[in-house]
Design an enzyme around this catalytic site. Structure first.
Site, mmCIF file in Angstrom:
data_model
loop_
_atom_site.group_PDB
_atom_site.id
_atom_site.type_symbol
_atom_site.label_atom_id
_atom_site.label_comp_id
_atom_site.label_asym_id
_atom_site.label_seq_id
_atom_site.Cartn_x
_atom_site.Cartn_y
_atom_site.Cartn_z
ATOM 1 N N ASN A 13 2.633 -17.309 -1.689
ATOM 2 C CA ASN A 13 3.738 -16.416 -1.311
ATOM 3 C C ASN A 13 3.112 -15.047 -1.072
ATOM 4 O OD1 ASN A 13 5.972 -14.804 -1.067
ATOM 5 N ND2 ASN A 13 6.589 -14.959 -3.226
ATOM 6 N N LYS A 15 4.437 -12.441 0.231
ATOM 7 C CA LYS A 15 5.368 -11.294 0.131
ATOM 8 C C LYS A 15 5.175 -10.382 1.359
ATOM 9 C CE LYS A 15 5.283 -11.983 -4.779
ATOM 10 N NZ LYS A 15 5.484 -11.459 -6.114
ATOM 11 N N GLU A 101 12.701 -11.259 -6.175
ATOM 12 C CA GLU A 101 12.632 -9.979 -5.469
ATOM 13 C C GLU A 101 13.742 -9.871 -4.421
ATOM 14 O OE1 GLU A 101 8.476 -10.202 -4.389
ATOM 15 O OE2 GLU A 101 7.959 -10.109 -6.519
ATOM 16 N N GLU A 170 10.112 -19.404 -11.860
ATOM 17 C CA GLU A 170 9.366 -18.150 -11.866
ATOM 18 C C GLU A 170 10.030 -17.173 -12.836
ATOM 19 O OE1 GLU A 170 6.808 -17.763 -8.025
ATOM 20 O OE2 GLU A 170 8.623 -16.574 -7.872
ATOM 21 N N GLY A 176 3.605 -11.019 -11.047
ATOM 22 C CA GLY A 176 2.755 -9.851 -10.830
ATOM 23 C C GLY A 176 2.463 -9.124 -12.139
ATOM 24 N N SER A 220 1.979 -15.068 -12.024
ATOM 25 C CA SER A 220 0.603 -14.776 -12.466
ATOM 26 C C SER A 220 -0.227 -16.044 -12.651
ATOM 27 C CB SER A 220 0.612 -13.932 -13.743
ATOM 28 O OG SER A 220 1.294 -12.719 -13.495
HETATM 29 P P1 PGA Z 1 2.384 -13.614 -8.706
HETATM 30 O O1 PGA Z 1 3.703 -13.822 -7.799
HETATM 31 O O2 PGA Z 1 1.564 -14.867 -8.595
HETATM 32 O O3 PGA Z 1 1.695 -12.410 -8.104
HETATM 33 O O4 PGA Z 1 2.852 -13.378 -10.093
HETATM 34 C C1 PGA Z 1 4.375 -15.046 -7.810
HETATM 35 C C2 PGA Z 1 5.630 -14.957 -6.971
HETATM 36 O O5 PGA Z 1 6.314 -13.926 -6.995
HETATM 37 O O6 PGA Z 1 5.982 -15.931 -6.264
#
Ligand code: PGA
Length: 273
Positions: A13, A15, A101, A170, A176, A220
């Site tokens: 992903n 983003k 998000e 998630e 993050g 993460s």
């Molecule tokens: P991350 O994001 O691996 O940076 O924690 C995961 C996500 O938001 O899909």
């Protein structure tokens, strides 16, 4: 992972990262280093403007391309929006729906349900994101929050299309973040999601329906902890944010998935004497 029943998916992903040129460069870099095995599905969800470049660059690679959102309507006066059908015709296989998000921007559970239907109607896999806040976890409400999100996301979705639905657990506090959830926390919630699906589709043979649905973990996840997550029976892959931006790191996670998802040899028939 349980590849006897369902597919393993490892999906990036991005983003709001990478330009179309950078998307093509990523695919070129990934090509030589990603595993050649066919025992799992790899994909990257990206900003819509990158899709055609990425698809072109990944033409002869086993990497699917996906989007990060879509509009639930088929067509019309929705300035700035992109429909599921447009994404499908641009070559997408996945669309992430209900990422936290986007929920933070006002997307409701009912919006998520409408988008899941649009993605399924367009012949793609929705990756339905569910997850609790830190406060909800501290209040012991994680399982209830995820149950509500999952049930509304699946409202009026018939059992026969459930094999195309992918869930991603998630936890918002792990996205993050410095630390992921623990693999046992993730397993507990992924198992709970499967139980919700089983109960919802009881009249259609709930166990059979729920066994077909791939449930991923995201938050993460990295090349350092992926194996610990993938070792759990209800975690069928990952939705990877930060670690998917770098072709080398993403490829390492793909290698871990391919090593852990070794399919059993087909049983040989005994020769007649
Ligand atoms: P991350 O994001 O691996 O940076 O924690 C995961 C996500 O938001 O899909």
């Amino acid at each position: 992972m349980n590849s006897n029943y369902r597919k393993v998916h490892v999906v990036g992903n991005w983003k709001m990262h990478k330009t179309p040129i950078e998307a093509a460069e990523f695919m070129k870099a990934l090509k030589d280093i990603m595993p050649k095995t066919r025992n799992f599905e790899a994909g990257v969800c990206m900003p819509a403007v990158n899709i055609s470049n990425a698809r072109r660059a990944a033409r002869d690679m086993r990497v699917n391309v996906g989007a990060e959102n879509c509009n639930a309507n088929r067509i019309g006066a929705y300035t700035g929006e992109v429909s599921a059908e447009m994404l499908a015709s641009a070559g997408c296989k996945y669309v992430i729906i209900g990422h936290s998000e986007r929920r933070a921007l006002g997307e409701t559970d009912d919006d998520v349900n409408a988008k899941v239907k649009a993605v399924l109607n367009a012949g793609m896999h929705p990756i339905v994101c569910v997850g609790e806040t830190l406060r909800q976890r501290e209040n012991d409400a994680a399982l209830d929050v995820v149950a509500t999100q999952a049930k509304i996301a699946l409202a009026d979705i018939p059992a026969r299309v459930m094999g195309s639905v992918i869930f991603a657990y998630e936890p918002i506090w792990a996205i993050g973040a410095e630390a992921s959830a623990t693999p046992s926390q993730a397993q507990e919630v992924c198992h709970h999601i499967r139980r919700i699906i089983r109960n919802k589709y009881q009249a259609d043979g709930g166990g059979t329906v729920s066994r077909k649905v791939s449930i991923l973990y995201g938050g993460s996840l990295s090349e350092e902890n992926a194996a610990d997550f993938f070792a759990n029976p209800d975690i069928d892959g990952a939705l990877v944010g930060t670690a998917s931006l770098d072709a080398k790191r993403f490829s390492e996670i793909l290698h871990i998935a391919s090593r852990m998802n070794i399919k059993p040899e087909p049983k040989r028939k005994k020769k007649a004497k």
